[in-house]
Motif scaffolding. Structure first.
Motif, PDB file in Angstrom:
ATOM      1  N   ALA A 278      -9.161   4.267  -5.062  1.00 58.41           N
ATOM      2  CA  ALA A 278      -8.126   3.677  -4.214  1.00 58.41           C
ATOM      3  C   ALA A 278      -8.579   2.321  -3.664  1.00 58.41           C
ATOM      4  O   ALA A 278      -7.835   1.340  -3.704  1.00 58.41           O
ATOM      5  CB  ALA A 278      -7.785   4.619  -3.071  1.00 58.41           C
TER       6      ALA A 278
ATOM      7  N   ALA B 288      -5.570   8.393  -4.094  1.00 57.37           N
ATOM      8  CA  ALA B 288      -5.889   7.732  -5.364  1.00 57.37           C
ATOM      9  C   ALA B 288      -4.623   7.520  -6.188  1.00 57.37           C
ATOM     10  O   ALA B 288      -4.355   6.420  -6.688  1.00 57.37           O
ATOM     11  CB  ALA B 288      -6.906   8.555  -6.147  1.00 57.37           C
TER      12      ALA B 288
ATOM     13  N   SER C 168      -2.443   4.936  -4.616  1.00 49.64           N
ATOM     14  CA  SER C 168      -2.944   3.563  -4.782  1.00 49.64           C
ATOM     15  C   SER C 168      -2.550   3.014  -6.155  1.00 49.64           C
ATOM     16  O   SER C 168      -2.160   1.858  -6.281  1.00 49.64           O
ATOM     17  CB  SER C 168      -4.462   3.522  -4.607  1.00 49.64           C
TER      18      SER C 168
ATOM     19  N   GLY D 135      -4.642   0.152   2.686  1.00 50.33           N
ATOM     20  CA  GLY D 135      -5.163   1.073   1.662  1.00 50.33           C
ATOM     21  C   GLY D 135      -6.642   1.342   1.856  1.00 50.33           C
ATOM     22  O   GLY D 135      -7.091   2.494   1.821  1.00 50.33           O
TER      23      GLY D 135
ATOM     24  N   ALA E 195      -8.415   4.980   2.928  1.00 43.40           N
ATOM     25  CA  ALA E 195      -9.482   5.569   2.110  1.00 43.40           C
ATOM     26  C   ALA E 195     -10.780   5.668   2.912  1.00 43.40           C
ATOM     27  O   ALA E 195     -11.498   6.663   2.825  1.00 43.40           O
ATOM     28  CB  ALA E 195      -9.691   4.742   0.845  1.00 43.40           C
TER      29      ALA E 195
END
Lengths: 369, 243
Positions: free
Chosen positions: A59, A182, A185, A232, A236
């Protein structure tokens, strides 16, 4: 050289040569979703933790790819958002006395807000100056936090609220959330690039002066990409440190975060959506090989990875994905825009081939007539 | 006077160097103004001022009756002031179609099928339809120039600023380009900086001579090209001296 390239190609591309059809693709998706759901009961905790780490890294790499590969923004300070996301989550969870997963959305929001403000200053810098600027910003934030005792200072803080989660579910939840992040993303970036903003971003990446001269708001497009990438990485990062139950400036704002993102994207293929996926597989395969099989210590495996990255830049500057995509049925996630009326284009192509006005002889294959 | 584009008393200097000194002209749709002058005379700077990439020290630029002021370049492009660069500036990693599609989407503010259709039409006009799927970075020079014009047209330009677009082309290619520009003149106002005299003469209605940032002469192409002043400026001596 050629031999090495060929072997790498064979190794990675041994999966099949036919272009996968729609049904084939969707069945793969279904199998993957099912595999992720049942995985925690099948694989051990160590494997779960490893896969979570890899998926979160994917990600982050995808976010860096969005910045460098599509917006023309090479950030060397992306770790600041990894760290801020983690700190945001920890302190939100601790002060609100709720389980960390409930306040997870706050981490990307905090990072987006910080990125929106920082962009006002950073976007005055271009190219290498932008890279240095973002890096310096990250170091400054790291130092500020390590000097602030209320935020745990240099020693960092633990995550006592993790006890509010049933310990049996902590690991599987982290695993599922990592998988979701993931996937989000990859497909989120795909959706963004397919949109109008995406087309603008790609023109900005290719040539910002020309982009402005056809009416693209260069600043706004870059701003959107920067804020999304920050959010993002923050998300993560928050999940990543929830898994370790402890955060400290040295780990949270470690420049190795952005180095890993960079290596993954460069090895896999910058400016492609599939590149980071391929890159993350190679990165972790290499890391495990170097540390587990060859027993190299932390420092040495980083040197090994660095050398692989340098080799990639020297011999395959576009990364490995462009080499293997033909074998894997072309781009799985193509952001190319195709003209809407193929018959018209085909007719035009035929006409052009007829009068031979094309210097490349497009559409004219041997034995055409 | 109510031209589409009206430039009055434009001033710009970089330190001691004057690039625009009281530049004044007016331009209407369907007309082409040629711009000549020695290197460093300020031709490209006038384009930069009109396109908004540099800010003037003084003077006004009115477009469709509105003062442009400090409007940034991308908003000027959306209103219809679009330039074609001396060295073509395609988006190399996008296809020819995507290049034009981007111009139709952002410059002309179209979306969806409208943008796609507009892009295809422009490609057809520019003779690029057969290369729609080619990466712009792989085009030969003449096609790059065509694409450069195509992007401008797809942006729904009303004023085209053409900066030495014929430079580097072979003679037959110049002919093709001239035909293309003459075709565009019917629906656009054009300012064309060019060093190739016959190309300008074939298209321009008037020619303006810039020298040290001043428009020292403006008139019909034939008169300007044969004028003593132009010869003096280009040769660097007074025509009387050799006579």
């Amino acid at each position: 050289m050629t031999q090495i390239r060929w072997r790498a190609l064979q190794a990675v591309a041994g999966l099949g040569t036919r272009r996968p059809g729609r049904v084939y693709r969707w069945s793969i998706v279904a199998v993957c979703v099912l595999a992720v759901i049942v995985a925690p009961w099948v694989i051990g905790e160590g494997a779960q933790r490893f896969l979570s780490e890899a998926m979160l890294m994917l990600a982050m790499a995808q976010m860096w790819n969005l910045l460098a590969g599509y917006a023309g923004l090479v950030s060397m300070g992306q770790q600041v958002f990894v760290g801020l996301g983690a700190y945001g989550l920890f302190f939100a969870s601790i002060s609100l006395k709720v389980a960390p997963f409930w306040v997870l959305p706050l981490a990307p929001l905090l990072c987006a807000a910080v990125a929106a403000i920082v962009a006002l200053f950073m976007f005055r810098l271009r190219e290498a100056y932008f890279a240095i600027g973002t890096w310096v910003f990250s170091e400054v934030v790291s130092l500020l936090i390590s000097k602030t005792e209320r935020l745990g200072g240099e020693r960092g803080v633990g995550l006592p609220t993790a006890r509010l989660v049933d310990p049996r579910w902590l690991e599987p939840l982290t695993f599922w959330i990592s998988a979701a992040i993931a996937v989000a993303s990859v497909f989120g970036t795909y959706a963004l690039l397919r949109s109008r903003v995406g087309l603008g971003l790609m023109t900005v990446r290719d040539n910002d002066v020309a982009a402005a001269s056809i009416g693209v708001d260069v600043w706004r497009n870059r701003f959107i990409a920067f804020v999304i990438a920050a959010a993002g990485c923050g998300l993560a990062g928050a999940v990543s440190f929830t898994a370790t139950l402890y955060v400290a400036p040295g780990f949270a704002f470690d420049p190795n975060w952005v180095v890993a993102m960079m290596i993954i994207v460069i090895i896999g293929g910058i400016g492609t959506l599939e590149g980071p996926i391929l890159g993350v597989i190679i990165y972790f395969a290499l890391r495990e090989t170097l540390t587990v099989v060859f027993g190299l210590s932390a420092g040495w495996y980083l040197i090994g990875l660095g050398m692989v990255a340098i080799a990639a830049i020297l011999f395959e500057p576009d990364g490995l994905w462009p080499l293997v995509r033909g074998r894997l049925g072309g781009d799985w996630l193509s952001v190319r825009r195709e003209p809407p009326t193929p018959p018209r284009i085909a007719a035009a192509t035929a006409a052009a081939a007829g009068v031979r006005s094309s210097p490349h002889g497009l559409g004219a294959t041997p034995g055409d007539r | 006077m109510s031209g589409l584009l009206e430039v009055a008393g434009l001033q710009k200097r970089f330190g001691a160097i004057v690039v625009a000194d009281d530049v004044t002209f007016s331009l209407d749709s369907g007309h082409c103004l040629g711009m000549i002058g020695p290197n460093g005379a300020g031709k490209s700077s006038v384009f930069n001022l009109i396109a908004g990439t540099i800010a003037p020290d003084g003077g006004t630029i009115r477009f469709e009756g509105q003062e442009l002021g400090r409007l940034p370049p991308h908003l000027r492009a959306r209103r219809g002031i679009v330039r074609a660069f001396q060295i073509p500036q395609p988006f190399p990693h996008l296809t020819v179609y995507e290049n034009v599609l981007a111009a139709a989407s952002f410059g002309a503010g179209r979306s969806g099928a409208g943008a796609a259709t507009a892009a295809l039409d422009v490609l057809a006009t520019m003779g690029l339809a057969a290369k729609a799927g080619v990466l712009a970075g792989q085009l030969p020079l003449l096609d790059r120039k065509r694409l450069e014009l195509g992007k401008a047209v797809a942006s729904c330009a009303k004023v085209l600023l053409l900066d030495e677009i014929a430079a580097g082309l072979t003679e037959p290619e110049v002919e093709e380009l001239v035909a293309l520009v003459r075709n565009l003149k019917t629906s656009h106002a054009i300012i064309w900086i060019e060093h190739i005299p016959h190309a300008l003469r074939a298209v321009a209605d008037r020619i303006m001579v810039l020298h040290f940032g001043r428009n020292v002469l403006e008139g019909r192409p034939a008169d300007v090209m044969t004028s003593r002043l132009v010869r003096e400026i280009y040769m660097g001596f007074r025509a009387d001296d050799v006579a």
